[in-house]
Scaffold this active site. Sequence first.
Site, PDB file in Angstrom:
ATOM      1  N   HIS A   1      38.393  43.148  43.168  1.00  0.00           N
ATOM      2  CA  HIS A   1      38.869  41.342  42.625  1.00  0.00           C
ATOM      3  C   HIS A   1      37.532  40.279  42.076  1.00  0.00           C
ATOM      4  O   HIS A   1      36.577  40.160  42.915  1.00  0.00           O
ATOM      5  CB  HIS A   1      39.578  41.031  44.037  1.00  0.00           C
ATOM      6  CG  HIS A   1      40.520  39.226  43.839  1.00  0.00           C
ATOM      7  ND1 HIS A   1      40.235  38.116  44.607  1.00  0.00           N
ATOM      8  CD2 HIS A   1      40.613  39.141  42.461  1.00  0.00           C
ATOM      9  CE1 HIS A   1      40.426  37.351  43.654  1.00  0.00           C
ATOM     10  NE2 HIS A   1      41.376  38.190  42.704  1.00  0.00           N
ATOM     11  N   ASP A   2      37.889  39.860  41.076  1.00  0.00           N
ATOM     12  CA  ASP A   2      37.410  38.809  40.243  1.00  0.00           C
ATOM     13  C   ASP A   2      35.716  39.076  40.318  1.00  0.00           C
ATOM     14  O   ASP A   2      35.369  38.440  40.969  1.00  0.00           O
ATOM     15  CB  ASP A   2      37.611  37.418  41.029  1.00  0.00           C
ATOM     16  CG  ASP A   2      38.519  36.585  40.385  1.00  0.00           C
ATOM     17  OD1 ASP A   2      38.585  36.452  38.973  1.00  0.00           O
ATOM     18  OD2 ASP A   2      39.703  36.356  40.725  1.00  0.00           O
TER      19      ASP A   2
ATOM     20  N   HIS B   1      35.688  32.011  37.086  1.00  0.00           N
ATOM     21  CA  HIS B   1      36.835  31.666  38.378  1.00  0.00           C
ATOM     22  C   HIS B   1      37.656  30.321  38.722  1.00  0.00           C
ATOM     23  O   HIS B   1      37.091  29.613  38.892  1.00  0.00           O
ATOM     24  CB  HIS B   1      36.383  32.255  40.134  1.00  0.00           C
ATOM     25  CG  HIS B   1      37.390  32.574  40.607  1.00  0.00           C
ATOM     26  ND1 HIS B   1      37.212  33.058  42.182  1.00  0.00           N
ATOM     27  CD2 HIS B   1      39.395  32.457  40.884  1.00  0.00           C
ATOM     28  CE1 HIS B   1      38.075  33.564  42.433  1.00  0.00           C
ATOM     29  NE2 HIS B   1      39.500  33.183  42.009  1.00  0.00           N
TER      30      HIS B   1
ATOM     31  N   ARG C   1      37.053  38.375  34.197  1.00  0.00           N
ATOM     32  CA  ARG C   1      38.418  37.020  34.145  1.00  0.00           C
ATOM     33  C   ARG C   1      38.009  36.187  33.006  1.00  0.00           C
ATOM     34  O   ARG C   1      36.429  35.764  32.997  1.00  0.00           O
ATOM     35  CB  ARG C   1      38.830  36.507  35.577  1.00  0.00           C
ATOM     36  CG  ARG C   1      39.006  36.815  36.411  1.00  0.00           C
ATOM     37  CD  ARG C   1      40.539  37.954  36.441  1.00  0.00           C
ATOM     38  NE  ARG C   1      41.607  38.734  37.567  1.00  0.00           N
ATOM     39  CZ  ARG C   1      42.035  37.451  38.425  1.00  0.00           C
ATOM     40  NH1 ARG C   1      42.074  36.225  38.430  1.00  0.00           N
ATOM     41  NH2 ARG C   1      42.870  38.922  39.923  1.00  0.00           N
TER      42      ARG C   1
ATOM     43  N   ASP D   1      37.591  42.053  47.622  1.00  0.00           N
ATOM     44  CA  ASP D   1      36.733  40.892  47.470  1.00  0.00           C
ATOM     45  C   ASP D   1      35.859  41.085  48.832  1.00  0.00           C
ATOM     46  O   ASP D   1      36.272  42.207  49.398  1.00  0.00           O
ATOM     47  CB  ASP D   1      37.614  39.926  48.272  1.00  0.00           C
ATOM     48  CG  ASP D   1      38.486  38.805  47.284  1.00  0.00           C
ATOM     49  OD1 ASP D   1      38.326  38.845  46.354  1.00  0.00           O
ATOM     50  OD2 ASP D   1      39.767  37.938  48.177  1.00  0.00           O
TER      51      ASP D   1
END
Length: 332
Positions: free
Chosen positions: A79-80, A127, A115, A317
């Site tokens: 994620h991210d 982010h 992102r 994460d």
Amino acid sequence: MFKHHMKYVKTFTLSIATATVFFSCSDGLLERDSNEASLTSIEKASHKVSSLAPIEMSSWMSGIQDNISISKISIPGTHDSGARVDAPVVTGTAKTQNLSISEQLNAGVRFLDIRCRHIDNSFTIHHGPIYQNLNFDDVLNACYTFLESHPSETIIMSVKEEYDASNTSRTFEKTFDAYVQKNPSKWNLGTNIPTLGEVRGKIRLLRRFSAETAKGINATAWADNTTFDINNPAAQLKVQDYYKVTNNDDKWNGISSLLNEAKNNTGDKLFINFTSGYKPGIFGIPSIPTVSNNINPKLKTFFQTNTKGSYGTMPIDFVNAELAELIVKTNF
């Protein structure tokens, strides 16, 4: 995820700080042939290539047959994925990964959540408002280099617009297209849930930005902070993205519920199960590690116990090689 709580954050200031806070199948072939007749069609569909050799995490997809849908593969993700820089002054609000994109791919990660801030008709990795000292070209170069040396693999890349556009003269889509046009052979922009054979050696787009022309798996109907279905003519998805975590047990229940649903699903639905989130802390400042420090050990325990099955795609994460390997091994 920052986008969703930025409005709240802007409603308060911290007088205590001068800075603004931003936040396997090992059967012999003869034995397998004799068993083939008794396999159901569903079992056949998820049948993996037998492998007695240790799994090499940089090329683990080489051990999976071409005709397997990516929806039937347990895929570790991040994620991210590009967020390795924290917010100034207050830690735990922006950084989500310790490993670089290249390190993630070599550790077995095959889903990236990218992102992009649209600025000067190019993409920088953000982010929320925090620039990650990384640009989209850096991400793509890491992916292209990896796929060049590991042509058996694929990368599912979620691309989403992040933070505020600045000094642009074209749409986000047009800028994305310009990146693809620099290396089109490394992209697969099909709209369906592909088989692994269709996308080996390529990046398959999962599109979270609006577009005038069809490209990638359309995930623009993304619901906020919940579990939801996306039903497109070309692709069905089910996503768990409960990211504003007030209670880690509730988060884990959402994760484990979707893991079991993915395992038991007989259709060609792509399950994307975000194990990530943040916990609102003092003054509402989010803490990302407060969630991952609780959830990641639970994931590890789950996959030490549940060692076989198709559990879907899991953006995590602070992923590490050990956790990625446990997820990958469920495919064999």
